[in-house]
Design a protein around this motif. Structure first.
Motif, PDB file in Angstrom:
ATOM      1  N   GLY A   1       0.924  -1.247   0.157  1.00 42.06           N
ATOM      2  CA  GLY A   1      -0.151  -0.040  -0.087  1.00 42.06           C
ATOM      3  C   GLY A   1       0.887   1.213   0.035  1.00 42.06           C
ATOM      4  N   SER A   2       1.889   1.105  -0.205  1.00 38.74           N
ATOM      5  CA  SER A   2       2.983   2.410   0.022  1.00 38.74           C
ATOM      6  C   SER A   2       2.738   3.184  -1.333  1.00 38.74           C
ATOM      7  CB  SER A   2       4.464   2.053   0.412  1.00 38.74           C
ATOM      8  OG  SER A   2       4.951   1.150  -0.449  1.00 38.74           O
ATOM      9  N   VAL A   3       2.851   4.339  -1.387  1.00 36.18           N
ATOM     10  CA  VAL A   3       2.679   5.072  -2.587  1.00 36.18           C
ATOM     11  C   VAL A   3       4.260   5.215  -3.127  1.00 36.18           C
ATOM     12  CG1 VAL A   3       1.928   7.290  -3.647  1.00 36.18           C
ATOM     13  CG2 VAL A   3       0.942   6.152  -1.659  1.00 36.18           C
ATOM     14  N   ASP A   4       4.315   5.052  -4.473  1.00 41.38           N
ATOM     15  CA  ASP A   4       5.507   5.163  -5.232  1.00 41.38           C
ATOM     16  C   ASP A   4       5.749   6.592  -5.618  1.00 41.38           C
ATOM     17  OD1 ASP A   4       7.783   5.186  -6.469  1.00 41.38           O
ATOM     18  OD2 ASP A   4       7.132   3.380  -7.908  1.00 41.38           O
ATOM     19  N   VAL A   5       6.804   7.203  -4.996  1.00 39.86           N
ATOM     20  CA  VAL A   5       7.008   8.717  -5.508  1.00 39.86           C
ATOM     21  C   VAL A   5       8.246   8.922  -6.296  1.00 39.86           C
ATOM     22  CG1 VAL A   5       5.999   9.554  -3.327  1.00 39.86           C
ATOM     23  CG2 VAL A   5       8.195   9.114  -3.170  1.00 39.86           C
ATOM     24  N   THR A   6       8.601   7.997  -6.907  1.00 41.55           N
ATOM     25  CA  THR A   6       9.846   7.879  -7.815  1.00 41.55           C
ATOM     26  C   THR A   6       9.691   8.963  -8.648  1.00 41.55           C
ATOM     27  OG1 THR A   6      10.261   5.589  -7.427  1.00 41.55           O
ATOM     28  CG2 THR A   6      11.531   6.581  -9.543  1.00 41.55           C
ATOM     29  N   GLU A   7       8.486   9.099  -9.454  1.00 47.71           N
ATOM     30  CA  GLU A   7       8.134  10.175 -10.733  1.00 47.71           C
ATOM     31  C   GLU A   7       7.823  11.548  -9.909  1.00 47.71           C
ATOM     32  OE1 GLU A   7       8.710   9.572 -13.729  1.00 47.71           O
ATOM     33  OE2 GLU A   7       9.372   7.206 -13.300  1.00 47.71           O
ATOM     34  N   GLY A   8       7.445  11.501  -8.514  1.00 52.79           N
ATOM     35  CA  GLY A   8       7.212  13.086  -8.167  1.00 52.79           C
ATOM     36  C   GLY A   8       5.882  12.813  -7.033  1.00 52.79           C
ATOM     37  N   ILE A   9       6.072  13.774  -6.059  1.00 52.89           N
ATOM     38  CA  ILE A   9       5.221  13.732  -4.970  1.00 52.89           C
ATOM     39  C   ILE A   9       4.142  14.584  -5.279  1.00 52.89           C
ATOM     40  CG2 ILE A   9       5.229  13.923  -2.426  1.00 52.89           C
ATOM     41  CD1 ILE A   9       8.303  13.617  -2.428  1.00 52.89           C
ATOM     42  N   ASN A  10       3.368  13.920  -6.163  1.00 50.56           N
ATOM     43  CA  ASN A  10       2.243  15.090  -6.459  1.00 50.56           C
ATOM     44  C   ASN A  10       0.837  14.403  -6.226  1.00 50.56           C
ATOM     45  OD1 ASN A  10       2.392  13.058  -8.412  1.00 50.56           O
ATOM     46  ND2 ASN A  10       3.660  14.627  -9.834  1.00 50.56           N
ATOM     47  N   SER A  11       0.598  13.251  -5.805  1.00 54.21           N
ATOM     48  CA  SER A  11      -0.717  12.671  -5.614  1.00 54.21           C
ATOM     49  C   SER A  11      -1.191  13.347  -4.576  1.00 54.21           C
ATOM     50  CB  SER A  11      -0.309  11.187  -5.020  1.00 54.21           C
ATOM     51  OG  SER A  11      -1.120  11.070  -4.155  1.00 54.21           O
ATOM     52  N   PRO A  12      -2.707  13.607  -4.723  1.00 55.71           N
ATOM     53  CA  PRO A  12      -3.542  14.188  -3.698  1.00 55.71           C
ATOM     54  C   PRO A  12      -3.423  13.607  -2.415  1.00 55.71           C
ATOM     55  CG  PRO A  12      -4.912  13.574  -5.858  1.00 55.71           C
ATOM     56  CD  PRO A  12      -3.646  13.206  -5.883  1.00 55.71           C
ATOM     57  N   ALA A  13      -3.013  12.163  -2.401  1.00 56.36           N
ATOM     58  CA  ALA A  13      -3.011  11.644  -1.136  1.00 56.36           C
ATOM     59  C   ALA A  13      -1.750  12.106  -0.301  1.00 56.36           C
ATOM     60  CB  ALA A  13      -2.882  10.056  -1.301  1.00 56.36           C
ATOM     61  N   LEU A  14      -0.869  12.747  -1.069  1.00 59.22           N
ATOM     62  CA  LEU A  14       0.344  13.221  -0.322  1.00 59.22           C
ATOM     63  C   LEU A  14       0.358  14.775  -0.133  1.00 59.22           C
ATOM     64  CD1 LEU A  14       3.122  10.983  -2.160  1.00 59.22           C
ATOM     65  CD2 LEU A  14       2.308  10.725   0.334  1.00 59.22           C
ATOM     66  N   ILE A  15      -0.254  15.378  -1.169  1.00 60.78           N
ATOM     67  CA  ILE A  15       0.025  16.848  -1.064  1.00 60.78           C
ATOM     68  C   ILE A  15      -1.425  17.465  -0.880  1.00 60.78           C
ATOM     69  CG2 ILE A  15       0.451  18.914  -2.392  1.00 60.78           C
ATOM     70  CD1 ILE A  15       3.136  17.295  -1.852  1.00 60.78           C
ATOM     71  N   ASP A  16      -1.550  18.018   0.477  1.00 57.36           N
ATOM     72  CA  ASP A  16      -2.696  18.861   0.773  1.00 57.36           C
ATOM     73  C   ASP A  16      -2.469  20.068   0.722  1.00 57.36           C
ATOM     74  OD1 ASP A  16      -4.688  20.106   2.023  1.00 57.36           O
ATOM     75  OD2 ASP A  16      -5.262  18.389   3.483  1.00 57.36           O
ATOM     76  N   PRO A  17      -3.058  21.159  -0.115  1.00 58.22           N
ATOM     77  CA  PRO A  17      -2.460  22.438  -0.046  1.00 58.22           C
ATOM     78  C   PRO A  17      -2.599  23.296   1.274  1.00 58.22           C
ATOM     79  CG  PRO A  17      -4.247  22.001  -1.593  1.00 58.22           C
ATOM     80  CD  PRO A  17      -3.961  20.782  -1.079  1.00 58.22           C
ATOM     81  N   THR A  18      -3.698  22.741   2.122  1.00 66.31           N
ATOM     82  CA  THR A  18      -3.775  23.302   3.340  1.00 66.31           C
ATOM     83  C   THR A  18      -2.813  22.743   4.328  1.00 66.31           C
ATOM     84  OG1 THR A  18      -5.431  21.931   4.041  1.00 66.31           O
ATOM     85  CG2 THR A  18      -6.412  23.589   2.605  1.00 66.31           C
ATOM     86  N   LYS A  19      -1.797  21.794   4.296  1.00 68.63           N
ATOM     87  CA  LYS A  19      -1.013  21.326   5.234  1.00 68.63           C
ATOM     88  C   LYS A  19       0.273  21.354   4.792  1.00 68.63           C
ATOM     89  CE  LYS A  19      -4.691  18.645   7.434  1.00 68.63           C
ATOM     90  NZ  LYS A  19      -5.388  17.629   8.058  1.00 68.63           N
TER      91      LYS A  19
END
Ligand SMILES: [Zn+2]
Length: 236
Positions: free
Chosen positions: A107-125
């Motif tokens: 279930g870990s998210v692969d960030v090799t291509e970038g850390i841009n998934s909505p599950a990771l980037i919350d603009p309010t936090k």
């Protein structure tokens, strides 16, 4: 190297080993290999929290500490079980933060291509990335004991270039040290400053120390107690 030169170096090494070497208070290394003058502290676009195993902290090349000295807004906590660690739990309880942990698993998210998934980037936090700094057996132990980390989202990545750690053979050449892992992740953060690249300082400082250790190993053989510090990622 001729025999006389070798014998001279050997004798010098014995003297060095016996003499208590004065150490830099900041990086905790002998002044001959202190890297503090190269550090250009910068603010990272995420809060990196380095959980360093006690044994790792005592090693001559602790890249977690090195990264902490370079990144103004990083935290470094030493221990084995962080379940009741005040500093860690304060961060986990802060509603302004969005914490994740760099640890491969189902279930870990692969960030090799970038850390841009909505599950990771919350603009309010503010994104917070926990990293475990230690050998694999230390890391597994910290992970198993630190139950408060288990509820966090996990991320992983696959290094795209070999590790720059040349002194000791890594289990695989693509296993990164902690400082390389942080550099890799910053490169993939949308808010990273990819023009002036202040985070390049992580690699500059790391390269300096590796070069010093390589030279020392060539002259004297491998340094006792010097070993690779691995970061955590899938496949290492
Ligand atoms: Zn220093």
């Amino acid at each position: 190297m001729n025999l006389n030169h070798y014998l001279h170096l050997k004798a010098q090494r014995k003297i060095d080993e016996k003499a208590p070497r004065e150490r830099c208070f900041t990086c905790k290394l002998p002044f001959t290999i202190c890297y503090c003058r190269l550090v250009k502290p910068f603010t990272a676009p995420a809060l990196f929290v380095i959980l360093i195993h006690r044994n790792e902290s005592r090693r001559s090349v602790a890249t977690g500490r090195m990264a902490h000295l370079c990144i103004k807004n990083s935290r470094l906590f030493e221990g084995t079980n962080f379940t009741h660690h005040e500093g860690v739990n304060e961060i986990l309880a802060n509603p302004k933060f969005h914490p994740v942990v760099l640890y491969p698993g189902q279930g870990s998210v692969d960030v090799t291509e970038g850390i841009n998934s909505p599950a990771l980037i919350d603009p309010t936090k503010q994104l917070v990335v926990f990293l475990i700094d230690g050998t694999w057996s230390h890391a597994r132990r910290i992970w198993r004991l630190s139950r408060n980390l288990h509820r966090l989202g996990q991320v992983r990545f696959t290094p795209t270039t070999p590790s720059r750690f040349k002194v000791r053979r890594q289990p695989r050449s693509y296993c990164y040290s902690t400082i390389e892992a942080i550099h890799f992740m910053i490169d993939r953060l949308p808010a990273a400053n990819l023009e002036s690249r202040p985070h390049q300082n992580l690699i500059e400082v790391f390269d300096f120390l590796v070069a010093r250790q390589v030279r020392y190993a060539q002259d004297f053989g491998p340094t006792r107690g010097f070993r690779a510090v691995r970061g955590l990622r899938s496949g290492c």
